[in-house]
Design an enzyme around this catalytic site. Sequence first.
Site, mmCIF file in Angstrom:
data_model
loop_
_atom_site.group_PDB
_atom_site.id
_atom_site.type_symbol
_atom_site.label_atom_id
_atom_site.label_comp_id
_atom_site.label_asym_id
_atom_site.label_seq_id
_atom_site.Cartn_x
_atom_site.Cartn_y
_atom_site.Cartn_z
ATOM 1 N N ALA A 90 0.826 -1.215 0.000
ATOM 2 C CA ALA A 90 0.000 0.000 0.000
ATOM 3 C C ALA A 90 0.861 1.267 0.000
ATOM 4 O O ALA A 90 0.529 2.248 -0.663
ATOM 5 C CB ALA A 90 -0.915 0.002 1.220
ATOM 6 N N ASP A 91 1.954 1.242 0.738
ATOM 7 C CA ASP A 91 2.830 2.419 0.793
ATOM 8 C C ASP A 91 3.431 2.727 -0.579
ATOM 9 O O ASP A 91 3.510 3.887 -0.994
ATOM 10 C CB ASP A 91 3.988 2.158 1.763
ATOM 11 C CG ASP A 91 3.654 2.546 3.196
ATOM 12 O OD1 ASP A 91 2.876 3.501 3.393
ATOM 13 O OD2 ASP A 91 4.181 1.888 4.102
ATOM 14 N N GLN A 92 3.912 1.690 -1.252
ATOM 15 C CA GLN A 92 4.526 1.909 -2.562
ATOM 16 C C GLN A 92 3.498 2.404 -3.577
ATOM 17 O O GLN A 92 3.794 3.271 -4.405
ATOM 18 C CB GLN A 92 5.194 0.622 -3.070
ATOM 19 C CG GLN A 92 6.531 0.305 -2.402
ATOM 20 C CD GLN A 92 6.405 -0.520 -1.145
ATOM 21 O OE1 GLN A 92 5.391 -0.471 -0.460
ATOM 22 N NE2 GLN A 92 7.429 -1.292 -0.825
#
Lengths: 401, 401
Positions: free
Chosen positions: B171-173
């Site tokens: 999700a962060d990427q």
Amino acid sequence: MNKALEGVRILDFSHLLQGPLATQMLGDMGADVVKIERAGSGDMFRGMTFFAKWVGGSESPNFLAWNRNKRSIAFNLKSRKVHAIIMEMAKSADVVVQNFRPGVLAKLGYGYDDFKAVNPRIIYCSGSGYGEEGPYVDRPGQDMLIQGLAGVVANTGRGDQAPVPAGAGLADQIGAMNMVYGILSALFWREKTGKGQKIEVNLLAGMLAHLNQEYVAVLNLGEDFVRPNSGIGHPGMQAPFGIYETADKGYVSIAMSPFKTLYTVLEAPQLAPYDDLETLFSKRDEVFDKVNAETRKFGTADLLARLLAADIWCAEVKDIRRAAQDPQVTHMGMITSYDHPRGGNVKVVAPAVRMSETPARIERPAPLVGQHGREILAEFGFSSAEIAALEAAGDMTVDEA
Amino acid sequence: MNKALEGVRILDFSHLLQGPLATQMLGDMGADVVKIERAGSGDMFRGMTFFAKWVGGSESPNFLAWNRNKRSIAFNLKSRKVHAIIMEMAKSADVVVQNFRPGVLAKLGYGYDDFKAVNPRIIYCSGSGYGEEGPYVDRPGQDMLIQGLAGVVANTGRGDQAPVPAGAGLADQIGAMNMVYGILSALFWREKTGKGQKIEVNLLAGMLAHLNQEYVAVLNLGEDFVRPNSGIGHPGMQAPFGIYETADKGYVSIAMSPFKTLYTVLEAPQLAPYDDLETLFSKRDEVFDKVNAETRKFGTADLLARLLAADIWCAEVKDIRRAAQDPQVTHMGMITSYDHPRGGNVKVVAPAVRMSETPARIERPAPLVGQHGREILAEFGFSSAEIAALEAAGDMTVDEA
């Protein structure tokens, strides 16, 4: 309303996921995406689905998900007449996107050099599984294969069992976003210099770059990731990082959080002796099991409320149907719909990025195969007689609702 | 050499993963990224690691992975003197990036309106876990939590066990790449109109958009994903899609492929009766076990060679250390290194996107906390005396190697 990419015209030869998601993201920002499909059957993804079922009895959920905001024209790409038409279209196009296996499109006369010859300002973006040269150049590239080759699969699942992939596409979407990144960077540079260029994106390289922190850790710390036997959520992480059960058969994820706060909220002071970084890593499976025994004593809602009150990093684990009804998802309006001539009112996920002056929008449903062929050719200046001749020769097909 | 984003100046207040990866991608393309860190300790990610070990004894692999091509300046953001300096810097900046929890930075005087007042052309991009309003606005957003909330966790792992997250950030990427997508779209539009804008990205919305095909399937087909009990690799997929064992304890992933070709290559004609889409879905666990019994008869290299010769979509499953030595990864030069004053020669993953005219490059290692503070302030026209006064007051710290 303003559109960030107003006036950017894209000739999109792409199919399946990587290319189509990229051009959909550009279309959401206002680019004019002309999807060039195979005459007759169109994009291969139209024939793939989940659950062996079809939306409205005929439409692929996969295709519907990645092809809004595009118009379709369906061509026989082997026809020399079609080639001449596409090269005419390319004179006023800004971007070409394609993700055939390396070399396939160039053999048909649609390589970068072909387009550059008629329009030196063109930006040509190719996507592939493994790049355009090297030992794997002829191998099939696909999302799960790339997850496996790059290390995601080996990192996922339990140590005492075979590893598993993430149960969702990952490499393809990253590949799509890398296409967007390359194309928009190239468009910005072209505004400054007037020059086009060629961009190469591949799934494997994108997946590796996505995993940079895992690669930096393994290649510089002399350790390998070993999947834990418990529900710890990453092979490099200490407890409590993982997925925990609740009394009502729900699950709650608990990420990095002060361990003392956690065992205090769980009313489990017997966990105190584990509270240092080395122990939480070396005995993580043991800690997981003990924490899990505690979380099982609470209902999901009660547990979440207690953890959140202490600012423990946590969230409920939801399946897709429940996630679609989640209050935050609903608040953001992330589930929307469009009307499709055969699929009916199709529920889809809305654009994710919010722009104050140039909002992304869904203006068109995914197209039928070649649905807009006549209108597109007319815009590019071709006569009704020319269009009719193409259709009569089978070089262009039109599926109108 | 040409740089796509030459001349683009970014004031980067971000920390952890989402913002830093976004600005690293922009830095790789030539943007001038000024990383504004907390005086003294800097980005929180500097204190996080895997395996409870540190690169060169002191450096975080996570931080090293996402902060190349940036210069660091370390400020006490609560100081009014610092505020005046940053607002002066903002007059010639193009982009501001931040991913504090919603409202935190605005309270310190660094909201969009503050920057817009001194530079109406500014593009201000905020990242958060759940967006900037709504019921979850004050909750901690983190990668695994978002995987759980959006449906990735429920889709991953075996049906007869608790679900698991992907063993890698996701999700962060995606959030980072959405920031890049928004910022570059806004930069392009600013070239045309001269106008800046505010961009909001959040992890949850990005994760949902990434899963669009799963959402379209569940919300329109009236089915829910049920995790298979075998090694089938996606709850919506039929056999053979999954991870299979080999004779030498290796694993091979086999994606969508004509089933007849597969059982022919495996010399297992007894699998023929399963060869229709409905059966391959409804009996997928049974088919998986039977195919797995066949793949176990072959060594990994032998099996791969046979499957690839028949153009079956397959690849070996590798862990990160072996993936780094993979012949295609090596051919592409995807593992490279940079020299870091404390980490030594740090092996990292190279930029993933190849641009013919404006190649992405690694020109700087991840910085020390505030390493470039004096040089940056001098560039912006501040005097040696002003800089020394700031340091003396503790409003700026400098860690030089």
